[in-house]
Motif scaffolding. Structure first.
Motif, PDB file in Angstrom:
ATOM      1  N   PRO A 273      -0.861  -5.439  18.238  1.00  0.00           N
ATOM      2  CA  PRO A 273      -2.209  -5.955  17.988  1.00  0.00           C
ATOM      3  C   PRO A 273      -2.707  -5.755  16.552  1.00  0.00           C
ATOM      4  CG  PRO A 273      -2.372  -3.790  18.960  1.00  0.00           C
ATOM      5  CD  PRO A 273      -0.894  -4.084  18.844  1.00  0.00           C
ATOM      6  N   GLN A 274      -1.796  -5.508  15.619  1.00  0.00           N
ATOM      7  CA  GLN A 274      -2.202  -5.310  14.231  1.00  0.00           C
ATOM      8  C   GLN A 274      -2.810  -6.595  13.656  1.00  0.00           C
ATOM      9  OE1 GLN A 274       1.193  -3.781  12.056  1.00  0.00           O
ATOM     10  NE2 GLN A 274       1.708  -2.352  13.700  1.00  0.00           N
ATOM     11  N   SER A 275      -3.614  -6.437  12.624  1.00  0.00           N
ATOM     12  CA  SER A 275      -4.309  -7.581  12.032  1.00  0.00           C
ATOM     13  C   SER A 275      -3.745  -7.993  10.684  1.00  0.00           C
ATOM     14  CB  SER A 275      -5.799  -7.257  11.877  1.00  0.00           C
ATOM     15  OG  SER A 275      -6.385  -7.057  13.140  1.00  0.00           O
ATOM     16  N   GLY A 276      -2.717  -7.290  10.203  1.00  0.00           N
ATOM     17  CA  GLY A 276      -2.156  -7.645   8.906  1.00  0.00           C
ATOM     18  C   GLY A 276      -0.695  -7.262   8.786  1.00  0.00           C
ATOM     19  N   ILE A 277       0.062  -8.066   8.036  1.00  0.00           N
ATOM     20  CA  ILE A 277       1.462  -7.754   7.727  1.00  0.00           C
ATOM     21  C   ILE A 277       1.751  -8.277   6.330  1.00  0.00           C
ATOM     22  CG2 ILE A 277       2.235  -9.862   8.921  1.00  0.00           C
ATOM     23  CD1 ILE A 277       4.901  -8.435   9.461  1.00  0.00           C
ATOM     24  N   LEU A 278       2.392  -7.443   5.506  1.00  0.00           N
ATOM     25  CA  LEU A 278       2.723  -7.811   4.135  1.00  0.00           C
ATOM     26  C   LEU A 278       4.195  -8.200   4.060  1.00  0.00           C
ATOM     27  CD1 LEU A 278       1.786  -7.866   1.096  1.00  0.00           C
ATOM     28  CD2 LEU A 278       2.827  -5.593   0.917  1.00  0.00           C
ATOM     29  N   GLY A 279       4.463  -9.377   3.506  1.00  0.00           N
ATOM     30  CA  GLY A 279       5.840  -9.824   3.313  1.00  0.00           C
ATOM     31  C   GLY A 279       6.264  -9.654   1.875  1.00  0.00           C
ATOM     32  N   MET A 280       7.319  -8.869   1.645  1.00  0.00           N
ATOM     33  CA  MET A 280       7.923  -8.725   0.326  1.00  0.00           C
ATOM     34  C   MET A 280       9.066  -9.729   0.204  1.00  0.00           C
ATOM     35  SD  MET A 280       8.233  -4.570   0.332  1.00  0.00           S
ATOM     36  CE  MET A 280       9.334  -4.551  -1.085  1.00  0.00           C
ATOM     37  N   HIS A 281       9.384 -10.131  -1.011  1.00  0.00           N
ATOM     38  CA  HIS A 281      10.425 -11.124  -1.196  1.00  0.00           C
ATOM     39  C   HIS A 281      11.339 -10.774  -2.357  1.00  0.00           C
ATOM     40  CE1 HIS A 281       7.257 -13.175   1.155  1.00  0.00           C
ATOM     41  NE2 HIS A 281       8.298 -13.648   1.791  1.00  0.00           N
ATOM     42  N   LYS A 282      12.247 -11.671  -2.642  1.00  0.00           N
ATOM     43  CA  LYS A 282      13.259 -11.445  -3.667  1.00  0.00           C
ATOM     44  C   LYS A 282      12.624 -11.325  -5.054  1.00  0.00           C
ATOM     45  CE  LYS A 282      17.250 -13.834  -5.699  1.00  0.00           C
ATOM     46  NZ  LYS A 282      18.094 -15.057  -5.628  1.00  0.00           N
ATOM     47  N   ILE A 283      13.116 -10.376  -5.851  1.00  0.00           N
ATOM     48  CA  ILE A 283      12.691 -10.266  -7.247  1.00  0.00           C
ATOM     49  C   ILE A 283      13.511 -11.254  -8.073  1.00  0.00           C
ATOM     50  CG2 ILE A 283      12.536  -8.746  -9.247  1.00  0.00           C
ATOM     51  CD1 ILE A 283      12.313  -6.387  -7.321  1.00  0.00           C
TER      52      ILE A 283
END
Length: 439
Positions: free
Chosen positions: A375-385
Motif C-alpha cells: 500500500p505504499q504511495s511512492g516508488i523511485l526508479g533508478m536507471h542507467k548512467i
C-alpha cells in the motif's frame, strides 16, 4: 521409531506453501538439520531441515503440492530401520500410476504401470521396461516426458549439451531436476548435442514447440499485487534527470578508505537511500498510505530495495534508514542482497516498507515507469548512467546523467509534492555534502 517431518510456521498471515523441491529421495540417509526440501510461500522460499538423523523412509507430499502449516511432509526412520515405499503422486485425470523401488546388490530397479481408458497398455509396458533399464544403468535413451525440466536443470542441460531424453527424472511425473543432471554427468553422459526432430514451418504443430511451466507461488503473488496496485491506486509518474558526476567523484575519492574502515564497498544505493529519506521528511505524503478513509503518515522510513532473483522480484526492507549512516545502509543492503540471492530472506526482512527504490539501471534500462508496491504511495526508479551532452555554465559539456522516475499515488500525493520530492532527491545527489550536513 519414525520422526515426522511437518510444515513449520511460515510467518505472519501465511498459512500455506507449495513444495518447491525435495533434495532427498526415499532411502537416502540424512543428518540432523540437513536441508530436506524447499517450501515456496507468497513471499519467500523456506528450507525445511531434518528434525533428526536417520533414513528418509517416506515422502507424503510431492513437489508442486500445496500444504498447510503443520501438514505431514514425510518421515525419517532411525538408522538401520526399514524404509517404506514412497507414496505415488496424484496422477492426471483419467489415469493412475503406482511406483515401487527396491535395491538388489546395489542396482536399483524401478517399474511403473499405468492404465488409461480404452488403450495404451502396450505402450505403457514398453515405457516401463525402458525406464527400468535406464534406472538400472542402461545406456539407452530415456523417453521424453510431458513435464519440462526444472529451470535450473534446463540451464545445466543446455550448458552441457544434453537433452532431457538423456536424463532419468526423479521429480513429479518424471520431471528432470538439477540433481538428476548432476548424476547423469557423473556417469559420463554424452556431451554431444541431442538431435531434435525438425518441425516444418507452417505445419500448425506449434503446441509441440511450446513449454508450459506452472507459476511459482512467489510469481503468482507478484502478478496479483502488481495488478491490484494498477486497479486500486491512481498512479502517475514524473521524471527528472540527475548529474551523477559529484557522487561518482566522491565515491572514487573515498571508496578505498571507506571499504577499509567499514568492511563494505561504497556503492550508489547508500547515496540514493539517504537522499530519499531526506526528501521524505520534507514531503511526508510520499511516505504515507491510505487506510480506508484515513491517511496514515509514517514518522519513520523503512526503505524497500527491489532485488531481482532467479525466482522473481523480492523487496527486502532497510528499516529506519532515516536514522542510519551511509555506511550502515550499505552494510544492510549488502546483507539483504546476499540473503535474497541465496533464498535466505526471512518474513521480517520483507514486511513493513514505507517507500521503495528500484534500480533498473543494473540491467541497462534507460527509462521506465515503476509500479507501486502497495500500500505504499511512492516508488523511485533508478536507471542507467549514460554520458550525454548538457549545458553547464553556458557551455555544452559531457556529463554522466541518469533519468529518475517517481511513480506515486495521485489520491494522496499531489503533483506539486511529487515534483518537489524528486527535485530534492536530485539536489542531494548533485550536491552530496547536503547529505552530510542534513540540508
Amino acid at each position: 521409531m519414525a520422526t515426522e517431518i511437518r510444515v513449520p510456521t511460515l510467518g505472519e498471515s501465511v498459512t500455506e506453501a507449495t513444495i518447491g523441491k525435495w533434495f532427498k529421495k526415499v532411502g537416502d540417509s540424512v543428518a540432523a538439520d540437513e536441508t530436506l526440501l524447499e517450501l515456496e510461500t507468497d513471499k519467500v522460499t523456506i528450507e525445511v531441515p531434518a528434525p533428526a538423523a536417520g533414513t528418509l523412509s517416506e515422502i507424503t507430499a510431492a513437489e508442486g503440492d500445496t500444504v498447510g502449516v503443520g501438514a505431514l511432509l514425510g518421515q525419517i526412520a532411525a538408522a538401520g530401520a526399514g524404509t517404506a515405499a514412497p507414496k505415488a503422486a496424484a496422477a492426471p485425470s483419467g489415469a493412475k500410476q503406482a511406483e515401487s523401488a527396491a535395491d538388489y546388490g546395489g542396482r536399483r530397479e524401478a517399474t511403473s504401470t499405468a492404465s488409461a481408458s480404452g488403450a495404451g497398455s502396450a505402450a505403457t509396458t514398453a515405457e516401463a521396461a525402458e525406464k527400468t533399464a535406464a534406472v538400472a544403468g542402461d545406456a539407452g535413451p530415456v523417453e521424453r516426458r510431458d513435464t519440462p525440466p526444472a529451470p535450473s536443470a534446463a540451464k545445466m542441460l543446455a550448458d552441457n549439451n544434453l537433452s532431457a531424453d538423456q536424463v532419468q527424472g526423479s521429480g513429479k511425473r518424471g520431471q528432470v531436476m538439477k540433481g538428476d543432471v548432476i548424476d547423469a554427468l557423473s556417469r559420463g553422459a554424452a556431451s554431444e548435442p541431442a538431435e531434435t526432430p525438425r518441425v516444418a514451418k507452417g505445419s500448425g504443430n506449434e503446441e509441440a514447440r511450446e513449454e508450459r511451466v506452472k507459476m511459482t507461488r512467489l510469481r503468482q503473488t507478484i502478478a496479483k499485487r502488481l495488478k491490484d496496485a494498477q486497479n486500486v491506486a491512481a498512479m502517475l509518474t514524473t521524471f527528472n534527470e540527475v548529474d551523477m558526476k559529484p557522487v561518482m567523484d566522491l565515491r572514487s575519492k573515498y571508496k578505498d578508505l571507506f571499504e577499509k574502515k567499514h568492511g563494505v564497498k561504497l556503492g550508489f544505493m547508500g547515496f540514493f537511500t539517504k537522499a530519499v529519506t531526506h526528501a521524505l521528511k520534507e514531503i511526508p505524503a510520499v511516505n504515507a498510505e491510505i487506510d480506508g478513509t484515513d491517511i496514515v503518515y509514517k514518522n519513520y522510513a523503512h526503505i524497500g530495495v527491489a532485488v531481482g532473483t532467479d525466482k522473481g522480484l523480492v523487496v527486502p526492507v532497510v528499516r529506519d534508514a532515516d536514522q542510519m549512516t551511509i555506511a550502515e545502509i550499505e552494510k544492510e543492503i549488502g546483507r539483504l542482497g546476499i540473503a535474497a540471492r541465496d533464498g535466505k530472506l526471512g518474513m521480517s526482512d520483507m514486511q513493513g516498507g514505507t517507500f521503495t527504490i528500484s534500480n533498473g539501471g543494473v540491467y541497462g534500462s534507460l527509462m521506465s515507469t515503476p509500479i507501486l508496491n502497495a500500500p505504499q504511495s511512492g516508488i523511485l526508479g533508478m536507471h542507467k548512467i549514460q554520458e550525454r551532452p548538457v549545458v553547464a555554465g553556458g557551455q555544452v559539456v559531457i556529463r554522466p546523467m541518469m533519468y529518475l522516475a517517481l511513480s506515486y499515488d495521485h489520491r494522496i500525493v499531489d503533483g506539486k509534492e511529487a515534483v518537489t520530492f524528486l527535485v530534492r532527491v536530485k539536489e542531494s545527489l548533485e550536491d552530496p555534502e547536503r547529505l552530510v550536513l542534513d540540508l
